[in-house]
Design a protein around this motif. Structure first.
Motif, mmCIF file in Angstrom:
data_model
loop_
_atom_site.group_PDB
_atom_site.id
_atom_site.type_symbol
_atom_site.label_atom_id
_atom_site.label_comp_id
_atom_site.label_asym_id
_atom_site.label_seq_id
_atom_site.Cartn_x
_atom_site.Cartn_y
_atom_site.Cartn_z
ATOM 1 N N ASN A 280 38.053 48.591 35.069
ATOM 2 C CA ASN A 280 38.636 47.269 35.192
ATOM 3 C C ASN A 280 40.130 47.288 35.490
ATOM 4 N N ASN A 281 40.885 48.152 34.783
ATOM 5 C CA ASN A 281 42.320 48.208 35.017
ATOM 6 C C ASN A 281 42.629 48.747 36.408
ATOM 7 N N ASP A 282 41.774 49.645 36.928
ATOM 8 C CA ASP A 282 41.969 50.164 38.284
ATOM 9 C C ASP A 282 41.749 49.061 39.314
ATOM 10 N N VAL A 283 40.763 48.209 39.073
ATOM 11 C CA VAL A 283 40.495 47.097 39.982
ATOM 12 C C VAL A 283 41.688 46.145 40.014
ATOM 13 N N PHE A 284 42.244 45.888 38.841
ATOM 14 C CA PHE A 284 43.418 45.014 38.771
ATOM 15 C C PHE A 284 44.573 45.598 39.580
ATOM 16 N N ASP A 285 44.800 46.884 39.437
ATOM 17 C CA ASP A 285 45.871 47.543 40.199
ATOM 18 C C ASP A 285 45.597 47.468 41.694
ATOM 19 N N PHE A 286 44.337 47.661 42.079
ATOM 20 C CA PHE A 286 43.975 47.588 43.492
ATOM 21 C C PHE A 286 44.256 46.189 44.048
ATOM 22 N N GLU A 287 43.862 45.157 43.304
ATOM 23 C CA GLU A 287 44.099 43.781 43.747
ATOM 24 C C GLU A 287 45.589 43.520 43.940
ATOM 25 N N ARG A 288 46.377 43.996 42.996
ATOM 26 C CA ARG A 288 47.825 43.768 43.060
ATOM 27 C C ARG A 288 48.442 44.476 44.256
ATOM 28 N N GLU A 289 48.040 45.723 44.487
ATOM 29 C CA GLU A 289 48.616 46.494 45.580
ATOM 30 C C GLU A 289 48.152 46.001 46.948
ATOM 31 N N ALA A 290 46.881 45.602 47.045
ATOM 32 C CA ALA A 290 46.340 45.163 48.330
ATOM 33 C C ALA A 290 46.633 43.696 48.613
ATOM 34 N N GLY A 291 46.934 42.928 47.573
ATOM 35 C CA GLY A 291 47.202 41.515 47.755
ATOM 36 C C GLY A 291 45.954 40.694 48.031
ATOM 37 N N ILE A 292 44.802 41.171 47.559
ATOM 38 C CA ILE A 292 43.543 40.449 47.754
ATOM 39 C C ILE A 292 42.797 40.351 46.432
ATOM 40 N N LYS A 293 41.823 39.475 46.399
ATOM 41 C CA LYS A 293 40.986 39.292 45.218
ATOM 42 C C LYS A 293 39.663 40.008 45.418
ATOM 43 N N VAL A 294 39.246 40.787 44.447
ATOM 44 C CA VAL A 294 37.944 41.457 44.504
ATOM 45 C C VAL A 294 36.881 40.527 43.929
ATOM 46 N N PHE A 295 35.867 40.240 44.725
ATOM 47 C CA PHE A 295 34.780 39.369 44.271
ATOM 48 C C PHE A 295 33.863 40.103 43.299
ATOM 49 N N TYR A 296 33.608 41.406 43.566
ATOM 50 C CA TYR A 296 32.725 42.165 42.680
ATOM 51 C C TYR A 296 33.000 43.654 42.796
ATOM 52 N N ASN A 297 32.873 44.337 41.681
ATOM 53 C CA ASN A 297 33.073 45.784 41.605
ATOM 54 C C ASN A 297 31.709 46.434 41.365
ATOM 55 N N MET A 298 31.090 46.912 42.445
ATOM 56 C CA MET A 298 29.709 47.408 42.393
ATOM 57 C C MET A 298 29.689 48.924 42.234
#
Length: 338
Positions: A280-298
């Motif tokens: 979960n924390n990695d997804v948050f970092d990815f969203e912040r760095e990429a500037g996009i929202k992740v709909f789902y982490n499969m």
């Protein structure tokens, strides 16, 4: 600084590596919690709900949020309890409680990125469906807000990173939807490739790009049509399009090297991290760095089995209108499933 109120889950919370200004252990009335903290300054409260008297009673939570800011409280629920059901969680959502989880990863994620109503709306849909089923209402009708064309809900899937797994991803979605709606009501079409033939399924077909609209017309009696877009750039015939990314370092770096503006084109799109090992924390970092929202982490899945996480994804997408039928419970927390 944060506060912790704990009871049965004290040992779990003792491993939470965050700044704590105050910590309480025991069982309290909701009114006592309000009185202790209504004038106390804190960033977030991590509340083990077993520390609340009558914690299975909605009135306890109503009293709590009437005196404290619900957005500042993260509710740690006992995993597998009656609280972790669509009906009870839907009641929490109705009084403005959106931040709940069953594990420390969820707590850490919510400390960084609190939920909004949109993040938990799929739980309310699941509760509505469950209640409809119990009263004998019709099940297995489409509740997707996606555009319907020629009587079918058409979902496009496109790899953003190379070999992000669209072929298998579509197969998994098709298999689960077919279980609910019937095999002939779910058609999968791939454009300009012949990978679908390897699944030996008569309802998975391959067409040339120039033939796609005719194919959609041909299968318009199906409830769902899933389209592997491959290199097709025109998705105007799709009611919704899912963009798959495999979040490995090498694939992401290769993607950005080829097109440094790629992420800006994915803003407000449904981005799926597929075959993902990110927490979960990695997804948050990815969203912040990429500037996009992740709909789902499969996560990586075994296509030979039924996977509860696929049901969870389809529910969030709005394509399942029945109580989730799988052997893996606890999937209603979306990103916090692990």
């Amino acid at each position: 600084m944060n506060v912790i109120v704990s009871n049965d889950q004290q040992n779990q919370l003792s491993n939470l590596d965050v700044d704590i200004i105050k910590s309480l252990t025991g069982v309290y009335d909701a009114s006592e919690i309000v009185e202790m903290f209504k004038s106390f300054f804190y960033s977030k409260m991590i509340l083990d709900v077993s520390a609340l008297k009558n914690y299975s009673d909605l009135k306890t939570y109503e009293l709590l949020v009437s005196g404290l800011d619900a957005d500042k409280i993260i509710f740690l629920l006992p995993e597998g309890s009656q609280l972790c059901t669509p009906n009870f969680l839907s009641q929490l959502i109705s009084i403005g409680i959106y931040n709940f989880t069953t594990n420390l990863n969820g707590v850490k994620y919510l400390l960084k990125k609190p939920n909004t109503l949109q993040d938990v709306e799929h739980i309310r849909k699941m509760a509505n469906v469950q209640n409809s089923n119990e009263t004998g209402a019709a099940v297995a009708t489409v509740v997707s807000t996606s555009k319907v064309q020629n009587g079918s809900t058409i979902i496009g899937v496109k790899n953003v990173t190379e070999h992000a797994g669209a072929t298998t991803f579509i197969y998994l979605l098709k298999k689960e939807l077919a279980f609910t709606y019937g095999a002939d009501n779910v058609i999968a079409i791939e454009i300009d490739k012949n990978d679908f033939q390897l699944f030996r399924d008569k309802n998975m077909v391959s067409v040339k790009q120039a033939e796609i609209k005719n194919a959609i017309q041909k299968y318009s009696s199906a409830t769902f049509i899933l389209v592997d877009l491959n290199t097709c750039t025109d998705d105007s015939f799709c009611g919704d399009t899912l963009f798959l990314m495999e979040p490995s370092t090498i694939k992401l770096n290769r993607l950005v090297t080829r097109n440094k503006y790629v992420f800006s084109k994915l803003v407000n799109k449904k981005v799926i991290l597929n075959q993902s090992l990110l927490m979960n924390n990695d997804v948050f970092d990815f969203e912040r760095e990429a500037g996009i929202k992740v709909f789902y982490n499969m996560p990586p899945l075994d296509e030979r089995k039924r996977n509860g996480v696929v049901n969870d994804f389809l529910s969030k997408l709005g394509l399942l209108n029945e109580q989730v039928r799988n052997t893996g419970s606890g999937k209603i927390f979306g990103l916090f499933r692990r």
